[in-house]
Scaffold this motif. Structure first.
Motif, mmCIF file in Angstrom:
data_model
loop_
_atom_site.group_PDB
_atom_site.id
_atom_site.type_symbol
_atom_site.label_atom_id
_atom_site.label_comp_id
_atom_site.label_asym_id
_atom_site.label_seq_id
_atom_site.Cartn_x
_atom_site.Cartn_y
_atom_site.Cartn_z
ATOM 1 N N ASN A 47 -24.262 3.661 50.355
ATOM 2 C CA ASN A 47 -24.102 2.814 51.486
ATOM 3 C C ASN A 47 -22.762 2.014 51.810
ATOM 4 O OD1 ASN A 47 -24.623 0.823 53.532
ATOM 5 N ND2 ASN A 47 -26.820 1.437 53.573
ATOM 6 N N PHE A 48 -21.868 2.471 52.655
ATOM 7 C CA PHE A 48 -20.522 1.710 52.763
ATOM 8 C C PHE A 48 -20.909 0.858 54.058
ATOM 9 C CE2 PHE A 48 -19.527 5.491 50.370
ATOM 10 C CZ PHE A 48 -18.471 4.980 49.536
ATOM 11 N N GLY A 49 -21.820 0.965 54.921
ATOM 12 C CA GLY A 49 -21.983 0.247 55.931
ATOM 13 C C GLY A 49 -21.908 0.868 57.209
ATOM 14 N N LYS A 50 -22.142 0.456 58.486
ATOM 15 C CA LYS A 50 -21.891 0.669 59.690
ATOM 16 C C LYS A 50 -20.388 1.491 59.961
ATOM 17 C CE LYS A 50 -22.836 0.293 64.616
ATOM 18 N NZ LYS A 50 -23.455 -0.519 65.545
ATOM 19 N N GLU A 51 -19.603 0.258 59.854
ATOM 20 C CA GLU A 51 -18.140 0.813 60.167
ATOM 21 C C GLU A 51 -17.629 1.855 59.497
ATOM 22 O OE1 GLU A 51 -19.414 -2.236 59.319
ATOM 23 O OE2 GLU A 51 -19.610 -3.438 61.268
ATOM 24 N N ALA A 52 -18.085 2.032 58.420
ATOM 25 C CA ALA A 52 -17.480 3.270 57.439
ATOM 26 C C ALA A 52 -18.029 4.147 57.748
ATOM 27 C CB ALA A 52 -17.687 2.840 55.853
ATOM 28 N N ALA A 53 -19.302 4.349 58.440
ATOM 29 C CA ALA A 53 -20.196 5.485 58.657
ATOM 30 C C ALA A 53 -19.583 5.865 59.939
ATOM 31 C CB ALA A 53 -21.480 5.241 58.886
ATOM 32 N N VAL A 54 -19.067 4.950 60.870
ATOM 33 C CA VAL A 54 -18.642 5.306 62.226
ATOM 34 C C VAL A 54 -17.497 5.961 62.075
ATOM 35 C CG1 VAL A 54 -17.685 4.452 64.430
ATOM 36 C CG2 VAL A 54 -20.102 3.711 63.619
ATOM 37 N N LEU A 55 -16.249 5.411 61.173
ATOM 38 C CA LEU A 55 -15.122 5.873 60.816
ATOM 39 C C LEU A 55 -15.075 7.379 60.222
ATOM 40 C CD1 LEU A 55 -12.114 5.040 60.935
ATOM 41 C CD2 LEU A 55 -12.277 4.137 58.702
ATOM 42 N N ALA A 56 -15.806 7.558 59.380
ATOM 43 C CA ALA A 56 -16.212 8.730 58.777
ATOM 44 C C ALA A 56 -16.452 9.985 59.958
ATOM 45 C CB ALA A 56 -17.243 8.926 57.942
ATOM 46 N N GLY A 57 -17.426 9.464 60.805
ATOM 47 C CA GLY A 57 -17.660 10.408 61.950
ATOM 48 C C GLY A 57 -16.563 10.769 62.765
ATOM 49 N N LEU A 58 -15.883 9.653 63.241
ATOM 50 C CA LEU A 58 -14.615 9.775 63.985
ATOM 51 C C LEU A 58 -13.539 10.476 63.346
ATOM 52 C CD1 LEU A 58 -14.033 6.018 65.161
ATOM 53 C CD2 LEU A 58 -14.717 7.812 66.533
ATOM 54 N N HIS A 59 -13.227 10.457 62.164
ATOM 55 C CA HIS A 59 -12.454 11.308 61.161
ATOM 56 C C HIS A 59 -12.843 12.701 61.382
ATOM 57 C CE1 HIS A 59 -9.343 8.654 59.929
ATOM 58 N NE2 HIS A 59 -10.212 7.785 59.512
ATOM 59 N N SER A 60 -14.095 12.982 61.432
ATOM 60 C CA SER A 60 -14.723 14.213 61.432
ATOM 61 C C SER A 60 -14.460 15.101 62.945
ATOM 62 C CB SER A 60 -15.970 14.133 60.711
ATOM 63 O OG SER A 60 -16.536 15.468 60.836
ATOM 64 N N SER A 61 -14.570 14.070 63.800
ATOM 65 C CA SER A 61 -14.577 14.876 65.028
ATOM 66 C C SER A 61 -13.400 15.481 65.542
ATOM 67 C CB SER A 61 -14.771 13.475 66.312
ATOM 68 O OG SER A 61 -13.789 12.535 66.499
ATOM 69 N N ARG A 62 -13.606 16.383 66.498
ATOM 70 C CA ARG A 62 -12.407 17.307 67.046
ATOM 71 C C ARG A 62 -12.468 17.189 68.381
ATOM 72 N NH1 ARG A 62 -15.344 20.887 63.780
ATOM 73 N NH2 ARG A 62 -16.395 21.487 65.618
ATOM 74 N N GLY A 63 -13.166 16.426 69.207
ATOM 75 C CA GLY A 63 -13.216 16.433 70.735
ATOM 76 C C GLY A 63 -11.992 15.483 71.392
ATOM 77 N N ASP A 64 -12.118 15.669 72.541
ATOM 78 C CA ASP A 64 -11.306 14.589 73.415
ATOM 79 C C ASP A 64 -12.028 13.341 73.833
ATOM 80 O OD1 ASP A 64 -9.348 16.637 73.709
ATOM 81 O OD2 ASP A 64 -10.370 17.608 75.308
ATOM 82 N N ALA A 65 -13.258 13.352 73.640
ATOM 83 C CA ALA A 65 -14.140 12.183 73.732
ATOM 84 C C ALA A 65 -15.095 12.016 72.673
ATOM 85 C CB ALA A 65 -14.487 12.006 75.375
ATOM 86 N N VAL A 66 -15.530 10.544 72.356
ATOM 87 C CA VAL A 66 -16.423 10.397 71.275
ATOM 88 C C VAL A 66 -17.377 9.180 71.818
ATOM 89 C CG1 VAL A 66 -16.625 9.451 69.070
ATOM 90 C CG2 VAL A 66 -14.873 10.988 69.444
ATOM 91 N N ILE A 67 -18.606 9.597 71.662
ATOM 92 C CA ILE A 67 -19.659 8.801 72.061
ATOM 93 C C ILE A 67 -20.114 8.254 70.738
ATOM 94 C CG2 ILE A 67 -21.872 8.335 73.173
ATOM 95 C CD1 ILE A 67 -20.965 10.367 75.239
ATOM 96 N N ILE A 68 -20.285 6.863 70.347
ATOM 97 C CA ILE A 68 -20.892 6.319 69.168
ATOM 98 C C ILE A 68 -22.289 5.626 69.566
ATOM 99 C CG2 ILE A 68 -20.701 4.820 67.286
ATOM 100 C CD1 ILE A 68 -17.633 5.021 67.914
ATOM 101 N N MET A 69 -23.332 6.621 68.845
ATOM 102 C CA MET A 69 -24.636 5.875 69.199
ATOM 103 C C MET A 69 -25.488 5.536 67.706
ATOM 104 S SD MET A 69 -25.730 8.551 72.053
ATOM 105 C CE MET A 69 -26.791 7.371 72.964
ATOM 106 N N ASP A 70 -26.116 4.493 67.680
ATOM 107 C CA ASP A 70 -26.787 4.275 66.610
ATOM 108 C C ASP A 70 -27.990 5.057 66.541
ATOM 109 O OD1 ASP A 70 -25.136 2.459 65.688
ATOM 110 O OD2 ASP A 70 -26.118 0.540 66.661
ATOM 111 N N GLY A 71 -28.852 5.353 65.521
ATOM 112 C CA GLY A 71 -29.901 6.143 65.580
ATOM 113 C C GLY A 71 -31.210 5.323 65.623
ATOM 114 N N ASP A 72 -31.055 3.956 65.845
ATOM 115 C CA ASP A 72 -32.207 3.311 66.011
ATOM 116 C C ASP A 72 -32.880 3.414 67.397
ATOM 117 O OD1 ASP A 72 -30.592 1.843 67.199
ATOM 118 O OD2 ASP A 72 -30.986 -0.101 65.869
ATOM 119 N N GLY A 73 -32.325 4.072 68.122
ATOM 120 C CA GLY A 73 -32.813 4.135 69.592
ATOM 121 C C GLY A 73 -32.122 3.242 70.728
#
Length: 90
Positions: A47-73
């Motif tokens: 568990n690295f925390g929310k910021e690190a999880a978001v950064l990992a997702g951003l680094h993995s993305s390939r798109g022109d736009a990114v939408i960040i959403m929490d999984g808690d609804g």
């Protein structure tokens, strides 16, 4: 979530990041990614925390736009088409 992106006219990728949760999140991500090629998952080694999880997702993305959403609804997936529409108009 998938219902919210059905009518979108652009390529879409969904990256789900598991920040070392203790429940069945990773199993669910694997199941979803096997059913739909637009879905991929990242599993962090601890568990690295929310910021690190978001950064990992951003680094993995390939798109022109990114939408960040929490999984808690907090962020309803039904707003995705509106957000993308606004992005493409900008």
């Amino acid at each position: 979530m998938l219902v919210a992106i059905e009518g979108i006219q652009h390529d879409v990728e969904i990256i789900l990041v598991d920040d070392d949760s203790e429940d069945s999140t990773w199993a669910l991500i694997n199941k979803l990614s096997r059913k739909d090629p637009r879905i991929s998952g990242l599993s962090l080694s601890r568990n690295f925390g929310k910021e690190a999880a978001v950064l990992a997702g951003l680094h993995s993305s390939r798109g022109d736009a990114v939408i960040i959403m929490d999984g808690d609804g907090q962020h309803p997936p039904k707003t995705i088409p509106l957000m993308l529409e606004q992005c493409w108009l900008a």
